[in-house]
Scaffold this active site. Structure first.
Site, short mmCIF file in Angstrom:
data_model
loop_
_atom_site.label_atom_id
_atom_site.label_comp_id
_atom_site.label_asym_id
_atom_site.label_seq_id
_atom_site.Cartn_x
_atom_site.Cartn_y
_atom_site.Cartn_z
N ILE A 93 -8.08 2.25 -4.50
CA ILE A 93 -9.36 2.96 -4.67
C ILE A 93 -10.42 2.03 -5.25
O ILE A 93 -11.55 1.93 -4.75
CB ILE A 93 -9.18 4.18 -5.62
CG1 ILE A 93 -8.06 5.09 -5.08
CG2 ILE A 93 -10.48 4.95 -5.79
CD1 ILE A 93 -7.57 6.13 -6.08
N PHE A 100 -8.93 -1.50 -14.90
CA PHE A 100 -7.99 -1.61 -16.01
C PHE A 100 -6.76 -2.32 -15.48
O PHE A 100 -6.42 -2.20 -14.30
CB PHE A 100 -7.59 -0.22 -16.53
CG PHE A 100 -8.42 0.25 -17.70
CD1 PHE A 100 -9.74 0.63 -17.51
CD2 PHE A 100 -7.88 0.31 -18.98
CE1 PHE A 100 -10.51 1.06 -18.58
CE2 PHE A 100 -8.63 0.74 -20.06
CZ PHE A 100 -9.95 1.12 -19.87
N ASP A 136 1.03 2.70 -6.25
CA ASP A 136 0.74 1.75 -5.16
C ASP A 136 1.41 2.20 -3.87
O ASP A 136 0.98 1.82 -2.79
CB ASP A 136 1.24 0.35 -5.55
CG ASP A 136 0.37 -0.23 -6.67
OD1 ASP A 136 -0.85 -0.04 -6.61
OD2 ASP A 136 0.94 -0.83 -7.61
N ASN A 170 4.22 8.25 -12.87
CA ASN A 170 4.35 7.28 -13.96
C ASN A 170 3.98 7.97 -15.27
O ASN A 170 3.63 9.15 -15.28
CB ASN A 170 3.48 6.05 -13.70
CG ASN A 170 2.02 6.42 -13.61
OD1 ASN A 170 1.39 6.78 -14.59
ND2 ASN A 170 1.47 6.37 -12.39
O1 PMT Z 1 -3.27 7.37 -19.67
P1 PMT Z 1 -2.86 6.70 -20.97
O2 PMT Z 1 -1.49 7.15 -21.43
O3 PMT Z 1 -3.92 6.79 -22.02
O4 PMT Z 1 -2.67 5.16 -20.61
C1 PMT Z 1 -3.78 4.38 -20.24
C2 PMT Z 1 -3.45 3.37 -19.16
C3 PMT Z 1 -2.39 2.40 -19.65
C4 PMT Z 1 -2.96 4.08 -17.89
C5 PMT Z 1 -4.79 2.61 -18.85
O5 PMT Z 1 -5.25 2.02 -20.03
C6 PMT Z 1 -4.60 1.54 -17.79
O6 PMT Z 1 -4.32 0.40 -18.07
N1 PMT Z 1 -4.79 1.92 -16.50
C7 PMT Z 1 -4.56 1.05 -15.33
C8 PMT Z 1 -3.10 1.02 -14.99
C9 PMT Z 1 -2.72 -0.16 -14.07
O7 PMT Z 1 -2.10 -1.05 -14.45
O8 PMT Z 1 -3.21 -0.11 -12.94
P2 PMT Z 1 -2.92 -1.23 -11.79
O9 PMT Z 1 -2.64 -2.56 -12.31
O10 PMT Z 1 -1.93 -0.61 -10.90
O11 PMT Z 1 -4.32 -1.23 -11.10
C10 PMT Z 1 -5.40 -2.05 -11.53
C11 PMT Z 1 -6.66 -1.27 -11.34
O12 PMT Z 1 -6.77 -0.81 -9.97
C12 PMT Z 1 -6.73 -0.03 -12.20
O13 PMT Z 1 -8.08 0.10 -12.61
C13 PMT Z 1 -6.34 1.11 -11.25
O14 PMT Z 1 -6.97 2.35 -11.60
C14 PMT Z 1 -6.86 0.60 -9.92
N2 PMT Z 1 -6.06 1.06 -8.75
C15 PMT Z 1 -4.78 0.66 -8.59
C16 PMT Z 1 -4.06 1.05 -7.47
C17 PMT Z 1 -4.69 1.87 -6.51
N3 PMT Z 1 -4.05 2.29 -5.44
N4 PMT Z 1 -5.96 2.25 -6.70
C18 PMT Z 1 -6.65 1.85 -7.80
O15 PMT Z 1 -7.83 2.22 -7.95
#
Ligand code: PMT
Length: 392
Positions: free
Chosen positions: A305, A321, A277, A208
């Site tokens: 995670i 986040f 994911d 991504n």
């Molecule tokens: O890297 P940059 O260009 O500065 O951009 C920053 C960002 C947009 C990546 C950051 O600000 C951000 O929002 N990161 C989270 C991205 C996201 O939407 O993640 P998610 O909705 O897929 O997951 C939610 C949370 O679970 C996140 O904290 C993620 O790190 C965590 N997660 C998700 C999936 C997974 N398999 N393990 C995780 O730990």
């Protein structure tokens, strides 16, 4: 509004004085007031006019400057400063500091200071390695003087080794760290950042567009606040930050394994990484050849995670986040509840991904706390202050 930080930048005689010009430019750009003071020898390498133009203030070069109202620049200048930085600090000036000499404005200013003193040594490697200089450095550290660098590399004299002054960007990073309140001193913090890379075959991957900037900014802000920081970094073009234990883990599975190895004993965990994911069921050993008109990739669900860390028996304080393209606060709150997090940071993909700035809303049990749009490092500092308040 918070008052700008202010430093005295002392420049002594050495070829690295040319880097002081860039340092002044960066400090000013970062809203730090800079008052430049130069020794006579420094003026042989770079002119006061250059530093005046960059700092926007007259440069002091001598004790007997009539423009200071009470005629005592050695007292006046240090009282107004949050810190004094000597960059470059020559071997001679370091020796003077050790002995408390006060035979020019800069050395007198250092002796009369009531604020922290930082030095960035710059000299030939033999001068740096000389036992006299090494003894002097030990003594300065005993006197609570912070020694920044030096770095190793090519030297102006043609030799190679330790003695190069740190680059202006590195000095800015360390000064920023010095000027921040140490709110997280004694705390251990684990952060994930960047994109994950799920290999399909030896040349192709599912990934991504996360740049890692937001996660790296949080790591920097935590370091500035005195925390012991471990950064688990996905795929990014960013350079590992100084003072931070950075571990590369590019796939979602590698990131999961690395986080689980390091999570024990952490006080705070912040998941900033954009973790895939799903990943291919298995990586193909050889490059997939094109044959059919379409190709189907079979993907498996990756471990979450953040959810796994949050459900550990002695879980650290967990911050998630959420990057969304619509219904930001609703979706973010759903994630916060699903993963049982005390705090989630909601940001729009269009505001956050790859940019230098971000607009975020912090969601916790007390509701939504929108932050103003600002640089990622400022967002990071505000976020960590909020975390610190919640921890209290
Ligand atoms: O890297 P940059 O260009 O500065 O951009 C920053 C960002 C947009 C990546 C950051 O600000 C951000 O929002 N990161 C989270 C991205 C996201 O939407 O993640 P998610 O909705 O897929 O997951 C939610 C949370 O679970 C996140 O904290 C993620 O790190 C965590 N997660 C998700 C999936 C997974 N398999 N393990 C995780 O730990």
């Amino acid at each position: 509004m918070q008052k700008n930080k202010s430093i005295v930048l002392g420049i002594t005689g050495g070829i690295a004085a040319y880097k002081a010009a860039e340092l002044v430019r960066l400090l000013v750009k970062n809203n730090i007031d800079v008052q430049v003071v130069m020794t006579e020898a420094a003026c042989q390498f770079i002119t006061p006019v250059t530093l005046q133009a960059l700092s926007g203030k007259p440069v002091y070069t001598g004790m007997w400057d009539a423009s200071v109202p009470n005629g005592m620049p050695h007292i006046e200048l240090s009282r107004a400063a949050d810190a004094i930085l000597i960059a470059p600090a020559s071997a001679d000036f370091i020796a003077k500091l050790v002995h408390g000499r006060a035979d020019d404005l800069l050395s007198t200013l250092c002796l009369a200071r009531d604020c922290p003193l930082l030095i960035a040594p710059a000299m030939n490697k033999q001068m740096w390695e000389n036992p006299a200089t090494q003894r002097n450095i030990v003594l300065l550290k005993t006197d609570a003087v912070a020694v920044l660098g030096p770095a190793s590399g090519d030297q102006a004299c043609g030799e190679t080794g330790l003695g190069r002054m740190l680059e202006a960007e590195e000095l800015l990073y360390l000064i920023n760290a010095h000027l921040q309140p140490k709110l997280l001193k004694g705390k251990k913090i684990l952060i994930t950042a960047g994109a994950t890379l799920e290999m399909i075959d030896p040349v192709r991957a599912v990934t991504n567009i996360s740049s890692g900037k937001m996660g790296y900014a949080i790591a920097q802000a935590a370091f500035e606040m005195g925390a012991d920081v471990t950064l688990v970094s996905g795929a990014t073009a960013l350079v590992p930050p100084m003072g931070i234990h950075t571990i590369s883990a590019t796939s979602a599975d590698a990131m999961y394994q690395t986080v689980m190895q390091h999570v024990c004993g952490q006080d705070i965990f912040i998941g900033v990484a954009a973790v895939a994911d799903y990943s291919p069921i298995a990586m193909q050993a050889h490059k997939i050849k094109k044959s059919e008109s379409s190709l189907t990739l079979e993907l498996k669900r990756n471990k979450d995670i953040l959810a796994e860390v949050a459900s550990l028996p002695n879980a650290p304080f967990c911050v998630g986040f959420a990057a969304e393209t619509e219904n930001l606060l609703t979706y973010a709150e759903v994630k916060r509840n699903a993963k049982k997090l005390p705090l989630i940071v909601a940001n729009l993909v269009s505001d956050a991904m790859r940019s230098e700035e971000n607009t975020v809303t912090l969601l916790d049990k007390n509701g939504a706390h929108p932050l103003p749009r600002t640089s990622k490092i400022e967002v990071a500092r505000l976020l960590l202050k909020h975390v610190n308040n919640l921890l209290k």
